[in-house]
Design an enzyme around this catalytic site. Sequence first.
Site, PDB file in Angstrom:
ATOM      1  N   LYS A 201       0.850  -1.181   0.000  1.00 23.35           N
ATOM      2  CA  LYS A 201       0.000   0.000   0.000  1.00 23.35           C
ATOM      3  C   LYS A 201       0.886   1.231   0.000  1.00 23.35           C
ATOM      4  O   LYS A 201       1.700   1.435   0.901  1.00 23.35           O
ATOM      5  CB  LYS A 201      -0.904  -0.003   1.233  1.00 23.35           C
ATOM      6  CG  LYS A 201      -1.773   1.240   1.314  1.00 23.35           C
ATOM      7  CD  LYS A 201      -2.818   1.145   2.391  1.00 23.35           C
ATOM      8  CE  LYS A 201      -3.623   2.422   2.477  1.00 23.35           C
ATOM      9  NZ  LYS A 201      -4.665   2.348   3.500  1.00 23.35           N
ATOM     10  N   LYS A 256      -2.234  -1.399  -3.853  1.00 21.67           N
ATOM     11  CA  LYS A 256      -3.089  -0.226  -3.812  1.00 21.67           C
ATOM     12  C   LYS A 256      -2.240   1.033  -3.845  1.00 21.67           C
ATOM     13  O   LYS A 256      -1.247   1.082  -3.125  1.00 21.67           O
ATOM     14  CB  LYS A 256      -3.875  -0.294  -2.507  1.00 21.67           C
ATOM     15  CG  LYS A 256      -4.734   0.873  -2.201  1.00 21.67           C
ATOM     16  CD  LYS A 256      -5.351   0.648  -0.850  1.00 21.67           C
ATOM     17  CE  LYS A 256      -6.148   1.862  -0.487  1.00 21.67           C
ATOM     18  NZ  LYS A 256      -6.614   1.810   0.866  1.00 21.67           N
TER      19      LYS A 256
HETATM   20  C1  PBG Z   1      -7.578   3.409   5.426  1.00 17.76           C
HETATM   21  C2  PBG Z   1      -7.860   3.235   4.004  1.00 17.76           C
HETATM   22  C3  PBG Z   1      -7.649   4.175   2.969  1.00 17.76           C
HETATM   23  C4  PBG Z   1      -8.197   3.611   1.820  1.00 17.76           C
HETATM   24  C5  PBG Z   1      -8.692   2.352   2.144  1.00 17.76           C
HETATM   25  N1  PBG Z   1      -8.457   2.120   3.501  1.00 17.76           N
HETATM   26  C6  PBG Z   1      -7.107   5.556   3.002  1.00 17.76           C
HETATM   27  C7  PBG Z   1      -5.785   5.845   3.525  1.00 17.76           C
HETATM   28  O1  PBG Z   1      -4.934   4.977   3.698  1.00 17.76           O
HETATM   29  O2  PBG Z   1      -5.586   7.010   3.807  1.00 17.76           O
HETATM   30  C8  PBG Z   1      -8.245   4.319   0.486  1.00 17.76           C
HETATM   31  C9  PBG Z   1      -9.219   3.826  -0.492  1.00 17.76           C
HETATM   32  C10 PBG Z   1      -9.520   4.731  -1.618  1.00 17.76           C
HETATM   33  O3  PBG Z   1      -8.882   5.784  -1.835  1.00 17.76           O
HETATM   34  O4  PBG Z   1     -10.452   4.391  -2.358  1.00 17.76           O
HETATM   35  N2  PBG Z   1      -6.541   2.800   6.026  1.00 17.76           N
END
Ligand code: PBG
Length: 332
Positions: A201, A256
């Site tokens: 991520k 992601k």
């Molecule tokens: C939280 C989380 C996030 C997303 C999914 N879970 C945001 C972040 O890490 O700030 C983002 C998903 C998206 O942008 O569609 N931990």
Amino acid sequence: MFINRKFPNTRLRRLRSSSNILDLVSEKRLSSDDLIQPVFIKEDIDGTEEIESMPGILRYGKSSILREVESIVRSGVKTIALFPVVNSSKKDSKGSEATNKNNLMCESVRLIKENFPEVIIIADVALDPYTDHGHDGIIKNNYVDNDLTLDILRSQSLVLAEAGADIIAPSDMMDGRIGAIREALEDSDYKNTILLSYAAKYNSKFYGPFRDAVNSASNLGTSSKSSYQMSPYNSDEALHEVAMDINEGADIVMVKPGMPYLDIVSLIKSTFKIPTFAYQVSGEYSMLKLAIAKGWLDNEVMLESLISFKRAGADAILTYSAKEISMEINKK
Ligand code: PBG
């Protein structure tokens, strides 16, 4: 005229001569089985609420969530990923509400499972919807403290497993979280709870609209998640993350964001040959939707973008367009 002797033998256009032939030789397919719909749930609202930066996506209250799940199921999509929009009065520095057995997430999981037992529910594990500073962990000496956070993530995972979530998906990027959560699940006899690790991520600006959707943007302010989410410059490191998570007991790994990181999807899938998902995140979705709404891009770019995930090797895709695309595919 020079004639290449090979040329008449090899005409690649032969296999493009009709849509039936194209289908017959197609290397990849995209089906409803590959699509996962993220769903925002919010307490204390009646009906639904629009999210300005995510065209067509709504927040659902208790009175409207079941109707939405039904419509997702009818589209052919069988898996949803739930995200809570928590009342600011319930946020604190430790994200305590995350471990409340009767919090919005747990109640929603129970409600959906009672009515749609066959729907697969993915429950996100991280503290950011619950903390008043918007970070995914506990802050100590101005730093998101890894090991203190692990304790809370374990409890958060247990309440979600107990509520009936099929898949627990830690998105917090703390080190050692998969091992910590797996041990907690095994010890409490949740042996078949699936762990989907957001293994790679990245620290991405493409999450902007999501943070609006769950109201964490204002909590986070200008603070960055760069001390735990991955640097966009790195790809070898993604393999290290995945290797670590597999060793600690992850069943599925995820990359992601999606489209800007398809090289990472491909690298992970070809290296580890394990179930690999990708998340077309909020910013990617909104970018395309806005251009479509303006008439600058054709509607089909959404489908095309998802095909690129399949080509890269993603086994399933989280996308805000899951329901819509599934309906389109099944109409054909
Ligand atoms: C939280 C989380 C996030 C997303 C999914 N879970 C945001 C972040 O890490 O700030 C983002 C998903 C998206 O942008 O569609 N931990």
